[in-house]
Motif scaffolding. Sequence first.
Motif, PDB file in Angstrom:
ATOM      1  N   LEU A 207       0.866  -1.175   0.000  1.00  0.00           N
ATOM      2  CA  LEU A 207       0.000   0.000   0.000  1.00  0.00           C
ATOM      3  C   LEU A 207       0.905   1.228   0.000  1.00  0.00           C
ATOM      4  CD1 LEU A 207      -2.687  -1.165   2.571  1.00  0.00           C
ATOM      5  CD2 LEU A 207      -2.864  -1.119   0.076  1.00  0.00           C
ATOM      6  N   ALA A 208       0.331   2.387  -0.222  1.00  0.00           N
ATOM      7  CA  ALA A 208       1.126   3.624  -0.191  1.00  0.00           C
ATOM      8  C   ALA A 208       1.812   3.731   1.169  1.00  0.00           C
ATOM      9  CB  ALA A 208       0.219   4.820  -0.422  1.00  0.00           C
ATOM     10  N   THR A 209       2.996   4.310   1.200  1.00  0.00           N
ATOM     11  CA  THR A 209       3.728   4.417   2.462  1.00  0.00           C
ATOM     12  C   THR A 209       3.024   5.412   3.397  1.00  0.00           C
ATOM     13  OG1 THR A 209       5.110   6.188   1.606  1.00  0.00           O
ATOM     14  CG2 THR A 209       5.936   3.946   1.351  1.00  0.00           C
ATOM     15  N   ARG A 300      -6.331   8.188  -0.324  1.00  0.00           N
ATOM     16  CA  ARG A 300      -5.510   8.343  -1.541  1.00  0.00           C
ATOM     17  C   ARG A 300      -5.759   7.241  -2.568  1.00  0.00           C
ATOM     18  NH1 ARG A 300       0.463   8.359  -0.566  1.00  0.00           N
ATOM     19  NH2 ARG A 300       0.417   9.051  -2.715  1.00  0.00           N
ATOM     20  N   LEU A 301      -6.501   6.195  -2.164  1.00  0.00           N
ATOM     21  CA  LEU A 301      -6.680   5.054  -3.074  1.00  0.00           C
ATOM     22  C   LEU A 301      -7.700   5.393  -4.151  1.00  0.00           C
ATOM     23  CD1 LEU A 301      -5.999   2.094  -3.746  1.00  0.00           C
ATOM     24  CD2 LEU A 301      -7.829   1.407  -2.177  1.00  0.00           C
ATOM     25  N   GLU A 302      -7.245   5.335  -5.385  1.00  0.00           N
ATOM     26  CA  GLU A 302      -8.113   5.703  -6.510  1.00  0.00           C
ATOM     27  C   GLU A 302      -9.116   4.579  -6.795  1.00  0.00           C
ATOM     28  OE1 GLU A 302      -7.405   8.732  -8.686  1.00  0.00           O
ATOM     29  OE2 GLU A 302      -9.509   8.207  -8.952  1.00  0.00           O
ATOM     30  N   ASP A 303      -8.645   3.346  -6.794  1.00  0.00           N
ATOM     31  CA  ASP A 303      -9.552   2.273  -7.237  1.00  0.00           C
ATOM     32  C   ASP A 303     -10.266   1.578  -6.079  1.00  0.00           C
ATOM     33  OD1 ASP A 303      -6.916  -0.023  -8.403  1.00  0.00           O
ATOM     34  OD2 ASP A 303      -7.028   1.325  -6.717  1.00  0.00           O
ATOM     35  N   ASP A 304     -11.059   0.603  -6.462  1.00  0.00           N
ATOM     36  CA  ASP A 304     -11.924  -0.109  -5.533  1.00  0.00           C
ATOM     37  C   ASP A 304     -11.077  -0.980  -4.589  1.00  0.00           C
ATOM     38  OD1 ASP A 304     -13.947  -1.522  -4.365  1.00  0.00           O
ATOM     39  OD2 ASP A 304     -14.827  -2.264  -6.233  1.00  0.00           O
ATOM     40  N   LEU A 305     -11.363  -0.890  -3.306  1.00  0.00           N
ATOM     41  CA  LEU A 305     -10.606  -1.688  -2.322  1.00  0.00           C
ATOM     42  C   LEU A 305     -11.052  -3.151  -2.322  1.00  0.00           C
ATOM     43  CD1 LEU A 305      -8.662  -1.765   0.186  1.00  0.00           C
ATOM     44  CD2 LEU A 305     -10.625  -1.096   1.581  1.00  0.00           C
ATOM     45  N   LEU A 306     -12.343  -3.370  -2.615  1.00  0.00           N
ATOM     46  CA  LEU A 306     -12.921  -4.714  -2.435  1.00  0.00           C
ATOM     47  C   LEU A 306     -12.156  -5.833  -3.161  1.00  0.00           C
ATOM     48  CD1 LEU A 306     -15.435  -6.184  -1.098  1.00  0.00           C
ATOM     49  CD2 LEU A 306     -16.345  -6.188  -3.421  1.00  0.00           C
ATOM     50  N   LYS A 322      -2.757  -4.124  -8.959  1.00  0.00           N
ATOM     51  CA  LYS A 322      -1.771  -3.098  -8.584  1.00  0.00           C
ATOM     52  C   LYS A 322      -2.554  -1.820  -8.273  1.00  0.00           C
ATOM     53  CE  LYS A 322       2.750  -1.396 -10.002  1.00  0.00           C
ATOM     54  NZ  LYS A 322       2.755   0.037 -10.070  1.00  0.00           N
ATOM     55  N   PRO A 323      -2.599  -1.428  -7.019  1.00  0.00           N
ATOM     56  CA  PRO A 323      -3.419  -0.269  -6.659  1.00  0.00           C
ATOM     57  C   PRO A 323      -2.981   1.012  -7.373  1.00  0.00           C
ATOM     58  CG  PRO A 323      -2.499  -1.323  -4.696  1.00  0.00           C
ATOM     59  CD  PRO A 323      -1.877  -1.982  -5.867  1.00  0.00           C
ATOM     60  N   VAL A 324      -3.970   1.827  -7.681  1.00  0.00           N
ATOM     61  CA  VAL A 324      -3.688   3.127  -8.300  1.00  0.00           C
ATOM     62  C   VAL A 324      -3.902   4.188  -7.222  1.00  0.00           C
ATOM     63  CG1 VAL A 324      -4.374   4.739 -10.118  1.00  0.00           C
ATOM     64  CG2 VAL A 324      -4.526   2.256 -10.516  1.00  0.00           C
ATOM     65  N   TRP A 325      -2.900   5.043  -7.047  1.00  0.00           N
ATOM     66  CA  TRP A 325      -2.974   6.071  -5.997  1.00  0.00           C
ATOM     67  C   TRP A 325      -3.204   7.439  -6.605  1.00  0.00           C
ATOM     68  CZ3 TRP A 325      -3.558   3.818  -1.563  1.00  0.00           C
ATOM     69  CH2 TRP A 325      -3.034   2.547  -1.385  1.00  0.00           C
ATOM     70  N   LYS A 326      -4.016   8.231  -5.944  1.00  0.00           N
ATOM     71  CA  LYS A 326      -4.205   9.615  -6.375  1.00  0.00           C
ATOM     72  C   LYS A 326      -2.883  10.342  -6.209  1.00  0.00           C
ATOM     73  CE  LYS A 326      -8.951   9.772  -4.602  1.00  0.00           C
ATOM     74  NZ  LYS A 326      -9.785   9.696  -5.783  1.00  0.00           N
TER      75      LYS A 326
END
Length: 436
Positions: A207-209, A300-306, A322-326
């Motif tokens: 996840l983002a730091t 900050r999470l752009e996409d769906d967490l589910l 791969k999560p996309v972050w704002k």
Amino acid sequence: MRVLVVGSGGREHALVWKLAQSPQVTEIFCAPGNPGIAQIATCLPIGVTDIVELADFAEKMKVDLTVVGPELPLTLGLVDELAKRRLLAFGPNKLAAELEGSKVFSKSFMRKYEIPTAEAEVCTTRAEAEKAVKAFGLPCVFKADGLAAGKGVVIARDEAEKEKALKLFFGERVFGSAGDRVLVERFVTGDEVSCMVLCDGERAIPLATAKDYKRVFDGDRGPNTGGMGGHSPSVFVDATTAREILTDIVHPTLRGMAEEGRPFRGVLYVGLILENGMKPYVLEYNVRFGDPETQCVLVRLEDDLLPYLLGSARGRFDENAKPVWKKEAGAAVVLAAEGYPGPFERGKPIEGIEDAMAEEGVFVFHAGTAKSPDGKLVTAGGRVLVVTARARGLSEALTRAVHGAEQVQFEGKHFRRDMGSKAMEILRERTGSGLS
Ligand code: GLY
């Protein structure tokens, strides 16, 4: 899809808030939840340690995924109870949760798999502890083996603090059976970093730091708390360190846990220290999302967490997950009750949440709040609310969160205003630093 979130803090409010945005989620329950969560989910009068009742509910209501927030139900085997009933859950099972549930287990695990961590001795008597302190010198760290609601770690900086710690752990035995075994550990200095990775038993998705601030007062003074605030990105982790954390710590941890017959699913939260110019060391493992790191990261999470939580629970992430972050920063300021982290006042009326939320990019997550018999929102915990902000840069996010914190009123409210000043210094020194 029906989701049950277990817990009642700011972390769980943020999880419910994010999951409620998923197009796949049709209904969210939260046990026991809080008044903020009740605005977006159905709260249930079931406590987080009522393992059988939680599983009964999930079975009866055909819950598709249970997301476990705090560590206690994980170490008590909630995920195992749900698995027995063929119900999906996000979080490690009881065996894997021992990474947080027993500091003695995690220390010997790290030794066995050569994961960098500070030297330590397991002590069961005052004499053993005195011997270990002598060997390591002061300052040194005392850690209760078992769960101690975030209070089981004491740093002894001088003789007086050492005596106090020895009395606490071996005289007064304030940690009960959690303190039957005590780790006495060499003190490592440096910058603390929270690294959270989603795991499916084999793979890790970072996840983002984030960084949290544990001391109660500005300037990192006063006793430790569960966390008085934080920000994401952490700014202390550059790309090289991030790679080292994955290759030297996270991947060996996952391989080791699989080898031990305890494959790790859920979120692995590694508390690290970056010793000046040295490799990262593990301070501790947690087997759940950090609070308030989660709030800073999820905004900050752009996409769906589910899909990530489902992939973890099923034991297989999607190939391309791969999560996309704002491209924005997140910051959180915890509003605490008078006296916290010691005994604190409850039942103080709270006002101004709407004013804070009216500010652009500000989210107020509830933690220790309750409704009084006459329906008013009142304080009910040490950490009462978490004012979280998102903005283009870290400085702006922190300023927004502090401004939001000023809008909310309750008697005895206290919060930190200085978070990120060190981070801002580092950012100023660097050129072209990006968000991650
Ligand atoms: N913020 C520290 C923790 O969640 O343990």
